[in-house]
Design a protein around this motif. Sequence first.
Motif, PDB file in Angstrom:
ATOM      1  N   ASP A   1      62.601  10.843  58.893  1.00  0.00           N
ATOM      2  CA  ASP A   1      63.271  10.848  60.187  1.00  0.00           C
ATOM      3  C   ASP A   1      62.967   9.605  61.023  1.00  0.00           C
ATOM      4  N   ALA A   2      61.717   9.223  61.083  1.00  0.00           N
ATOM      5  CA  ALA A   2      61.334   8.086  61.920  1.00  0.00           C
ATOM      6  C   ALA A   2      61.955   6.789  61.416  1.00  0.00           C
ATOM      7  N   ARG A   3      61.846   6.547  60.124  1.00  0.00           N
ATOM      8  CA  ARG A   3      62.420   5.322  59.558  1.00  0.00           C
ATOM      9  C   ARG A   3      63.933   5.335  59.653  1.00  0.00           C
ATOM     10  N   ARG A   4      64.537   6.507  59.484  1.00  0.00           N
ATOM     11  CA  ARG A   4      65.996   6.583  59.561  1.00  0.00           C
ATOM     12  C   ARG A   4      66.482   6.239  60.964  1.00  0.00           C
ATOM     13  N   ARG A   5      65.784   6.726  61.987  1.00  0.00           N
ATOM     14  CA  ARG A   5      66.187   6.412  63.362  1.00  0.00           C
ATOM     15  C   ARG A   5      66.105   4.913  63.629  1.00  0.00           C
ATOM     16  N   GLN A   6      65.049   4.284  63.139  1.00  0.00           N
ATOM     17  CA  GLN A   6      64.904   2.838  63.323  1.00  0.00           C
ATOM     18  C   GLN A   6      66.011   2.074  62.587  1.00  0.00           C
ATOM     19  N   ALA A   7      66.291   2.485  61.366  1.00  0.00           N
ATOM     20  CA  ALA A   7      67.314   1.812  60.572  1.00  0.00           C
ATOM     21  C   ALA A   7      68.707   2.034  61.162  1.00  0.00           C
ATOM     22  N   GLU A   8      68.946   3.233  61.655  1.00  0.00           N
ATOM     23  CA  GLU A   8      70.251   3.525  62.257  1.00  0.00           C
ATOM     24  C   GLU A   8      70.481   2.695  63.515  1.00  0.00           C
ATOM     25  N   ALA A   9      69.422   2.431  64.264  1.00  0.00           N
ATOM     26  CA  ALA A   9      69.552   1.602  65.463  1.00  0.00           C
ATOM     27  C   ALA A   9      70.007   0.192  65.094  1.00  0.00           C
TER      28      ALA A   9
ATOM     29  N   ALA B   1      68.554  -6.148  55.096  1.00  0.00           N
ATOM     30  CA  ALA B   1      67.242  -6.798  55.251  1.00  0.00           C
ATOM     31  C   ALA B   1      66.576  -6.349  56.546  1.00  0.00           C
ATOM     32  N   GLU B   2      67.327  -6.305  57.640  1.00  0.00           N
ATOM     33  CA  GLU B   2      66.774  -5.875  58.925  1.00  0.00           C
ATOM     34  C   GLU B   2      66.398  -4.394  58.904  1.00  0.00           C
ATOM     35  N   MET B   3      67.143  -3.602  58.142  1.00  0.00           N
ATOM     36  CA  MET B   3      66.857  -2.174  58.042  1.00  0.00           C
ATOM     37  C   MET B   3      65.714  -1.899  57.068  1.00  0.00           C
ATOM     38  N   ASP B   4      65.438  -2.876  56.189  1.00  0.00           N
ATOM     39  CA  ASP B   4      64.391  -2.746  55.174  1.00  0.00           C
ATOM     40  C   ASP B   4      64.659  -1.542  54.283  1.00  0.00           C
TER      41      ASP B   4
ATOM     42  N   GLN C   1      67.894   8.721  52.343  1.00  0.00           N
ATOM     43  CA  GLN C   1      66.644   8.850  51.600  1.00  0.00           C
ATOM     44  C   GLN C   1      65.414   8.587  52.464  1.00  0.00           C
ATOM     45  N   LEU C   2      65.611   8.180  53.717  1.00  0.00           N
ATOM     46  CA  LEU C   2      64.489   7.836  54.588  1.00  0.00           C
ATOM     47  C   LEU C   2      63.975   9.049  55.350  1.00  0.00           C
TER      48      LEU C   2
END
Length: 204
Positions: free
Chosen positions: A52-60, A34-37, A49-50
Amino acid sequence: MTSPARSFVLPRAVLFDMDGTLTAPILDFPLIKAEMDIGPGPILESLSQLDDARRRQAEAVLHRHEKTAAENSRLNEGCRDLLTWLAAIRLPTALITRNSFLSVQTVLRTHQLSMDVVITREDCAFKPSPIPLQLACQRLGIKHDEAWMVGDGQHDVEAARAAGIRAVWISHQKPRSFDSEPWLTVADLPELTMILKQSQMSQS
C-alpha cells in the motif's frame, strides 16, 4: 496501407483508445517507470504488485505525469474531423483507456470533445481485459460484433479480440511489434475516416 477502394459494413458504434490514438503520445513511460521504481513491466500491472505505501507513492508519480500530459495534449491529425463526422451521422462513440478519469476529463475539456461513453481504469478491469470493451457495448446497447475498437497499441487489439470486437489498429506508418492480429490496419485517423465514409456510401 488499406486500399482506398476497400469498404465494410458500417459499425453501430466506434470505441476509441486515447493516448496515441486520439491524442499524440506524450507520456515518457521509461522515465515514469524509473521515477516510480517499478521495473520494466507495464505500469498498471506493476502497481498492483506493490504494498500500500509504495503503491501510493508510485501512483502520485503517475498522476503527476498524466496530469501534465493531459494539460499539454494535442489531437492527432484527423481526430476532430472524424469525431465531428461520427456525431453528424449519429454514430455513437466510446473512449476506453488505461488512463485516469481526471486525465480523460482534462483532455475532453481542453479540446472540447464529447463521447457517449467514457471508461477509465477506475471503472473496471483495464485493457487488455475485454471487460471495459464489453461494458462500453452494454452501455451503448449494441452487440459486441457491431462495434469497432480503434487503437494504436497491443492492449487495444488483444482486448478487442478477447471481447469479440473488430480490432482496428492504427499503425502510424510503423511495423507491428506484437503478435496479436488486428482485423483491420490503417495508417492514421484520416484513412479510418475515409473507410467509414465509403462504408456509409456503399450502404446508402
